[in-house]
Enzyme design. Sequence first.
Site, PDB file in Angstrom:
ATOM      1  N   MET A 109     -28.363  -0.343  -3.814  1.00  0.00           N
ATOM      2  CA  MET A 109     -28.696   0.052  -5.071  1.00  0.00           C
ATOM      3  C   MET A 109     -29.086   1.462  -5.258  1.00  0.00           C
ATOM      4  O   MET A 109     -29.305   1.964  -6.401  1.00  0.00           O
ATOM      5  CB  MET A 109     -28.792  -0.948  -6.302  1.00  0.00           C
ATOM      6  N   GLY A 147     -38.003  -0.397   3.205  1.00  0.00           N
ATOM      7  CA  GLY A 147     -37.172  -1.676   3.288  1.00  0.00           C
ATOM      8  C   GLY A 147     -35.537  -1.277   3.721  1.00  0.00           C
ATOM      9  O   GLY A 147     -35.025  -1.786   4.439  1.00  0.00           O
ATOM     10  N   HIS A 148     -35.050  -0.411   2.755  1.00  0.00           N
ATOM     11  CA  HIS A 148     -33.561  -0.080   2.975  1.00  0.00           C
ATOM     12  C   HIS A 148     -33.559   0.734   4.413  1.00  0.00           C
ATOM     13  O   HIS A 148     -32.593   0.696   5.126  1.00  0.00           O
ATOM     14  CB  HIS A 148     -33.442   0.958   1.948  1.00  0.00           C
ATOM     15  N   MET A 178     -41.609  -4.315  -0.723  1.00  0.00           N
ATOM     16  CA  MET A 178     -41.027  -2.885  -1.159  1.00  0.00           C
ATOM     17  C   MET A 178     -39.888  -3.480  -2.089  1.00  0.00           C
ATOM     18  O   MET A 178     -39.231  -4.168  -1.853  1.00  0.00           O
ATOM     19  CB  MET A 178     -40.769  -2.196  -0.129  1.00  0.00           C
TER      20      MET A 178
HETATM   21  P1  AMP Z   1     -31.240  -3.330  -3.332  1.00  0.00           P
HETATM   22  O1  AMP Z   1     -30.938  -1.735  -3.248  1.00  0.00           O
HETATM   23  O2  AMP Z   1     -32.372  -3.704  -4.045  1.00  0.00           O
HETATM   24  O3  AMP Z   1     -30.059  -3.895  -3.839  1.00  0.00           O
HETATM   25  O4  AMP Z   1     -31.393  -3.740  -1.810  1.00  0.00           O
HETATM   26  C1  AMP Z   1     -30.385  -3.298  -0.780  1.00  0.00           C
HETATM   27  C2  AMP Z   1     -30.648  -4.251   0.622  1.00  0.00           C
HETATM   28  O5  AMP Z   1     -31.984  -3.726   0.816  1.00  0.00           O
HETATM   29  C3  AMP Z   1     -30.708  -5.445   0.374  1.00  0.00           C
HETATM   30  O6  AMP Z   1     -29.966  -6.298   1.400  1.00  0.00           O
HETATM   31  C4  AMP Z   1     -32.021  -6.211   0.065  1.00  0.00           C
HETATM   32  O7  AMP Z   1     -32.472  -7.128   0.253  1.00  0.00           O
HETATM   33  C5  AMP Z   1     -32.799  -4.969   1.046  1.00  0.00           C
HETATM   34  N1  AMP Z   1     -34.258  -4.979   0.880  1.00  0.00           N
HETATM   35  C6  AMP Z   1     -34.711  -4.638  -0.297  1.00  0.00           C
HETATM   36  N2  AMP Z   1     -36.173  -4.682  -0.505  1.00  0.00           N
HETATM   37  C7  AMP Z   1     -36.399  -4.913   0.842  1.00  0.00           C
HETATM   38  C8  AMP Z   1     -37.516  -4.843   1.827  1.00  0.00           C
HETATM   39  N3  AMP Z   1     -38.904  -4.731   1.097  1.00  0.00           N
HETATM   40  N4  AMP Z   1     -37.443  -5.120   2.792  1.00  0.00           N
HETATM   41  C9  AMP Z   1     -36.307  -5.395   3.436  1.00  0.00           C
HETATM   42  N5  AMP Z   1     -35.036  -5.131   2.940  1.00  0.00           N
HETATM   43  C10 AMP Z   1     -35.086  -4.963   1.815  1.00  0.00           C
END
Ligand code: AMP
Length: 282
Positions: free
Chosen positions: A33, A39-40, A187
Amino acid sequence: MNDVPVIADLAAMSAWSEAARGQGERIALVPTMGALHAGHLSLLAEGRRRAHRVVLSIFVNPMQFGPQEDLAKYPRDLPGDLTRAASMGCDVAFVPEAASMYGPSFQTAIDVREVSRGLCGECRPGHFVGVATVVCKLFNIVRPHVALFGEKDFQQLAVIRRMGADLNLPVEIVGLPTVREPDGLAMSSRNAYLSPADRQRAGALLAGLSAAKALAEKGERRASVLLDAATTEIARRVDRIDYLEVRASDDLKPLQIIDRPAVMLVAAFVGGTRLIDNLRLG
Ligand code: AMP
């Protein structure tokens, strides 16, 4: 280094993938998103290792937000994201408009029934239907060989794995470990909402999970004892615990006794911010 090129149009995205496939290239997809953090970026880096082409999708998916949730104020930073993604060797960013993902006649939803229940599924009704539906759409538009997700969203990963298996989706699903701040906080784009004082208190989540893990490593097998240890750490520093549970790591079934690989999962409010985290108990 140039920023990553953007594709907004769904048909153009599919054509890009068809062209890559036509040349025998493997495609990795990292759905996000936006508001990218380390993390991303770890998902993009692993995609780079596993495929010839890496597609980042950025879509703040209205279908997975509840009416009282933070859709409108969710952090957005497209220019910064495109620069960060370029530094990881990402090839293209797919950034569709909500109106083209969900036309006026849209009426289909994917409900991964059991794994979506409880935990975040209980606190956020409809959330995982929105997640599963948009991920399936992204798979069909981008047609990746492999898609990468973070264990930070442990239940989401389980839902997507189940959907992939149940619907015979021809995509390898890869889960990667949670990337943390130096002090251990997982994160998250939502960490940007935390005031400095709340940011301190947010450390309670990992402290609680770690206390439980330490007991489990000493041989404690009763989930209730592990939960007590975690609750003691977490409850005194957060404003409200949404859930704190021990589940089997593969199918997320509740466990009373740790007799197979298990994970402790927590969601809690710190100030107005809802944070989630989890830790495998071994
Ligand atoms: P989001 O943008 O929050 O929807 O996350 C996109 C992707 O990044 C999803 O697969 C999340 O699980 C992954 N993600 C978010 N935060 C982390 C993190 N701290 N470590 C690893 N992957 C993450």
